[in-house]
Design an enzyme around this catalytic site. Structure first.
Site, PDB file in Angstrom:
ATOM      1  CD  GLU A  12      -7.752  -7.408  -3.495  1.00 26.04           C
ATOM      2  OE1 GLU A  12      -8.418  -6.382  -3.387  1.00 26.04           O
ATOM      3  OE2 GLU A  12      -6.558  -7.498  -3.114  1.00 26.04           O
ATOM      4  CB  SER A  32      -0.873  -0.021   1.252  1.00 30.31           C
ATOM      5  OG  SER A  32      -1.257   1.293   1.596  1.00 30.31           O
ATOM      6  CE  LYS A  68      -3.980  -3.825   3.591  1.00 32.42           C
ATOM      7  NZ  LYS A  68      -4.833  -2.791   3.011  1.00 32.42           N
TER       8      LYS A  68
END
Ligand code: ARG
Length: 494
Positions: free
Chosen positions: A321, A308, A314
């Site tokens: 996804e 991130s 992250k």
């Protein structure tokens, strides 16, 4: 008589010069030589042409267009419709165009609309009159159908190869984690202990059906449409079997109207692709969940994740996804083509040109998704201790308590009740079934004996589900070896 024809050809005695003048006034450079220009007085409006041209996406079928034209030219010569000499010039000219396109030395022109006319125009410019004979007994309607059939036949095999690769990775992961137990879920609630390998192999089975569906797509793509002409066949003595043999087609469309307007094989492709994507999307969803801190069942390879820009901690599962997200796109293409074909009158309508972009995008998406997914599965680390804990610290062995009592002759409904009460009592005391003493078990039923403790161990629960297709070690081993045989039979070394 001759005079009359001359007049008709020129409109009025002086029209030839007039229309020539108009032509030079209104035609843009590069548009003067439209292959269908004879009937027209004006050249196509530039914006209209841009709107209706398909070259920007159908150029990916150049190889198939050239193969198809070479087969057609050979057939025309074999049938004495054109000379052998012309056919040779055509085939050699097309071969040169093929290597030019391969080498990036071909200028595709939007003014020439599509791949068919781009190739034909450049061919005719290069070899002269012989090039102008290539389109004898053919229409772009059967030509585009032929190209698309050839293209899909090739691509379907490529999709299948990628399916086999992903299946190979699933089998490898199943073998590597052959003894790993984790909770199987229903309603996303822990249900019964199962082998992680069993779970992975469920996806193998889905992909096996996908593979078979693509065999069906291949069969429907393996139909030769050329010779249908624009819609009704042709006045020339063509030999459709010759072309089918030359291009290795399994069968020939028996109705010319159907040949030019059938897009079933594309609908079937999009449907098979959608179902395949739905499978990948389900596995994506599971992988995303398993990667979360809440589950912590697996960890993806660093090389397959991103971070991130704001939150330093992250590690995001972008690939699954995206695959989950792209599924919507592929299903959308299926819906779009169904709507395009719905209520289309026979035979060819330009609407049908809308088939390609969605199909090509679905193809790219499916191929890319399968390829990255094979990597994801290959690189995934299994956190077996966390999986184990999820089984130990729960009640997924409650069915086994009931089954234990049934095996001591208690009717299942009563056994279910006893086990439910035990679970209820455990929850009240903040313990699990394995923490109960034999005396405590006996308070709920005198049928319990010391062997209950072994009966509720995760390994015992798993091993006991030895019914055909169940999660036992034996059944999973059988699944693994059947999967490997299947892969070998389909040409994949594993
Ligand atoms: N680009 C067209 C397509 O993809 C080729 C066929 C054109 N036929 C025609 N009659 N305009 O469908």
């Amino acid at each position: 008589m001759n005079n009359k024809i001359n007049q008709l050809q020129s409109g009025t005695p002086n029209a030839a010069t007039n229309s020539e003048q108009r032509e030079s006034e209104s035609r843009q450079p590069g548009q003067a030589s439209r292959l269908w220009g004879g009937r027209f007085e004006k050249s196509t409006d530039e914006m209209i042409n841009e709107f209706q041209a398909s070259i920007n996406f159908d150029k990916r079928m150049y190889r198939e267009d050239i193969e198809g034209s070479q087969a057609h030219a050979k057939m025309l010569a074999a049938q004495k419709i054109i000379s052998d000499d012309d056919a040779e010039k055509i085939c050699a000219g097309l071969q040169k165009i093929l290597s030019d396109i391969d080498a990036g030395k071909f200028d595709f022109s939007v003014a020439l609309e599509d791949i068919h006319m781009n190739v034909e125009k450049v061919l005719t410019d290069a070899i002269g009159e012989a090039g102008g004979r290539l389109h004898t007994a053919r229409s772009r309607n059967d030509q585009v159908a032929l190209d698309t059939h050839l293209y899909m036949r090739r691509q379907v095999r490529e999709v299948q190869r990628l399916i086999l690769n992903l299946q190979t990775e699933l089998v490898k992961a199943a073998e590597k984690n052959r003894d790993v137990i984790f909770p199987g879920y229903t309603h996303l609630q822990r249900a019964q202990p199962i082998l992680f390998a069993h779970h992975l192999l469920a996806y193998f089975s889905m992909l096996q059906r996908d593979f078979a569906r693509f065999d069906g797509v291949y069969q429907r793509a393996d139909l030769m449409p050329l010779g249908a002409g624009a819609l009704a066949g042709t006045t020339f003595p063509i030999d459709r079997n010759f072309v089918a043999r030359e291009l290795n087609f399994g069968a020939i469309y028996s109705n010319s109207l159907d040949a030019v307007s059938d897009r079933d094989y594309l609908l079937e492709f999009l449907s098979a692709a959608s179902i395949l994507m739905v499978h990948l999307s389900r596995l994506s969803e599971e992988i995303i969940l398993w990667c979360s801190r809440e589950f912590s069942f697996i960890e993806l390879d660093d090389a397959h994740c991103t971070g991130s820009s704001m939150m330093p901690q992250k590690k995001n599962p972008d690939v699954p996804e995206l695959v989950r997200g792209k599924t919507g796109r592929v299903v959308g293409h299926l819906t779009a083509l169904l709507m395009t074909v719905k209520a289309l009158p026979l035979a060819y309508n330009k609407d049908l040109q809308e088939d390609k972009e969605g199909v090509f995008d679905a193809l790219d998406t499916v191929k890319f998704s399968l390829a990255v997914f094979a990597q994801i599965v290959a690189g995934m680390k299994v956190r077996r201790e966390n999986m184990r804990r999820a089984v130990e610290e729960d009640f997924s062995n409650a069915t086994d308590v009931a089954d234990y009592l049934v095996k001591k002759n208690l009717p299942f409904r009563q056994a279910h009740e006893v086990s439910g009460k035990l679970v209820h009592a455990c929850i009240a005391h903040g313990i699990y079934l394995k923490d109960l003493t034999l005396e405590e078990f006996k308070e709920f039923s005198p049928l319990f004996d010391v062997d209950i403790f072994d009966a509720i161990k995760p390994e015992t629960c798993v091993a006991a589900r030895n019914s055909l297709g169940g999660t036992s070690y034996e059944q999973v081993d059988a699944q693994i070896s059947a999967a490997k045989d299947w892969l070998t039979n389909h040409g994949n070394d594993n």
